[in-house]
Design a protein around this motif. Structure first.
Motif, PDB file in Angstrom:
ATOM      1  N   CYS A 102       0.829  -1.212   0.000  1.00  0.00           N
ATOM      2  CA  CYS A 102       0.000   0.000   0.000  1.00  0.00           C
ATOM      3  C   CYS A 102       0.859   1.256   0.000  1.00  0.00           C
ATOM      4  O   CYS A 102       0.578   2.208  -0.724  1.00  0.00           O
TER       5      CYS A 102
ATOM      6  N   ALA B 248       0.621   3.552  -3.341  1.00  0.00           N
ATOM      7  CA  ALA B 248      -0.128   4.761  -2.974  1.00  0.00           C
ATOM      8  C   ALA B 248       0.717   5.580  -2.006  1.00  0.00           C
ATOM      9  O   ALA B 248       0.334   5.801  -0.860  1.00  0.00           O
TER      10      ALA B 248
ATOM     11  N   PRO C  73      -0.385   3.756   4.863  1.00  0.00           N
ATOM     12  CA  PRO C  73      -1.369   3.254   5.821  1.00  0.00           C
ATOM     13  C   PRO C  73      -1.250   3.922   7.197  1.00  0.00           C
ATOM     14  O   PRO C  73      -0.161   4.044   7.750  1.00  0.00           O
TER      15      PRO C  73
ATOM     16  N   HIS D  35      -5.517   1.437   9.479  1.00  0.00           N
ATOM     17  CA  HIS D  35      -5.384   0.645   8.254  1.00  0.00           C
ATOM     18  C   HIS D  35      -4.525  -0.594   8.483  1.00  0.00           C
ATOM     19  O   HIS D  35      -4.660  -1.585   7.772  1.00  0.00           O
TER      20      HIS D  35
ATOM     21  N   CYS E  24      -4.448  -4.350   6.947  1.00  0.00           N
ATOM     22  CA  CYS E  24      -3.227  -4.906   6.335  1.00  0.00           C
ATOM     23  C   CYS E  24      -2.849  -6.236   6.966  1.00  0.00           C
ATOM     24  O   CYS E  24      -2.504  -7.189   6.255  1.00  0.00           O
TER      25      CYS E  24
ATOM     26  N   THR F 214     -11.172   1.518   0.114  1.00  0.00           N
ATOM     27  CA  THR F 214      -9.909   1.630  -0.625  1.00  0.00           C
ATOM     28  C   THR F 214      -9.012   0.442  -0.309  1.00  0.00           C
ATOM     29  O   THR F 214      -8.465  -0.196  -1.203  1.00  0.00           O
ATOM     30  N   TYR F 215      -8.866   0.126   0.963  1.00  0.00           N
ATOM     31  CA  TYR F 215      -7.995  -0.974   1.364  1.00  0.00           C
ATOM     32  C   TYR F 215      -8.617  -2.333   1.078  1.00  0.00           C
ATOM     33  O   TYR F 215      -7.948  -3.236   0.574  1.00  0.00           O
TER      34      TYR F 215
ATOM     35  N   LEU G 117      -7.219  -1.999  -3.094  1.00  0.00           N
ATOM     36  CA  LEU G 117      -5.814  -2.389  -2.904  1.00  0.00           C
ATOM     37  C   LEU G 117      -5.659  -3.881  -2.608  1.00  0.00           C
ATOM     38  O   LEU G 117      -4.789  -4.541  -3.173  1.00  0.00           O
TER      39      LEU G 117
ATOM     40  N   TYR H  90      -3.383  -6.739  -4.651  1.00  0.00           N
ATOM     41  CA  TYR H  90      -2.280  -7.411  -3.962  1.00  0.00           C
ATOM     42  C   TYR H  90      -2.462  -8.932  -3.991  1.00  0.00           C
ATOM     43  O   TYR H  90      -1.524  -9.674  -4.286  1.00  0.00           O
TER      44      TYR H  90
ATOM     45  N   THR I  34      -9.278  -1.105  -9.290  1.00  0.00           N
ATOM     46  CA  THR I  34      -8.360  -2.239  -9.124  1.00  0.00           C
ATOM     47  C   THR I  34      -7.704  -2.584 -10.454  1.00  0.00           C
ATOM     48  O   THR I  34      -6.484  -2.781 -10.533  1.00  0.00           O
TER      49      THR I  34
ATOM     50  N   TYR J 191       2.619  -0.919  -9.933  1.00  0.00           N
ATOM     51  CA  TYR J 191       2.208  -2.309  -9.753  1.00  0.00           C
ATOM     52  C   TYR J 191       3.037  -3.233 -10.630  1.00  0.00           C
ATOM     53  O   TYR J 191       3.484  -4.288 -10.196  1.00  0.00           O
TER      54      TYR J 191
END
Length: 153
Positions: free
Chosen positions: A29, A33, A38, A42, A46, A72-73, A77, A81, A108, A117
């Motif tokens: 993250c 970003a 984070p 957050h 994670c 968002t997470y 994201l 991931y 995404t 990425y």
């Protein structure tokens, strides 16, 4: 390709940052970003995502107040991931409505196409014949599917 030249120390740091970002969702993250690393709350998300990727956790529910970046997470994201780490797996996301669900899918998908990425997961690419906003596949056999459970009136 940029004409940017890195010193040996900067290049080594970049490689270390990439290695960390491939193995830790929090580092991922922060890498993709950078403008919003984070926050403490957050890190709970994670940690849960890392446990899912490691196979220690099968499900998680994220309940945080509005504006806490849980979408968002959890919906943008995390799927990117997971598809980078577990290339042949699929991700299904659900939201209260199709419009929001496909917005997450677009974000995404666009993240997976980003240079940041691609620097981390060069083998994860979108299949040429499957790139709709809410439903697409990767060249590794993974997939992303977004659905809404009904529009709120």
């Amino acid at each position: 390709m940029s004409n940017l030249r890195l010193s040996q120390q900067e290049a080594a740091q970049e490689l270390l940052n990439r290695r960390k970002a491939r193995r830790s969702f929090a580092d991922f993250c922060g890498y993709v970003a950078m403008e919003e690393p984070p926050a403490k709350h957050h890190m709970l998300i994670c940690d849960a995502v890392d446990q899912i990727v490691d196979g220690d956790l099968r499900r998680v529910m994220i309940m945080m107040p509005p504006g806490s970046a849980k979408s968002t997470y959890g919906s943008v994201l995390a799927p990117a991931y997971i598809l980078g780490r577990l290339g042949q797996k699929g991700v299904i996301t659900a939201s209260y409505g199709d419009t929001l669900a496909t917005r997450f899918g677009r974000k995404t998908r666009n993240l997976i196409k980003s240079p940041e990425y691609r620097a981390l997961f060069p083998n994860t690419d979108l299949a040429a014949d499957s790139q709709a906003k809410g439903e697409w596949e990767t060249t590794q056999g993974g997939f992303y599917f977004a659905t809404g459970i009904g529009e709120v009136s």
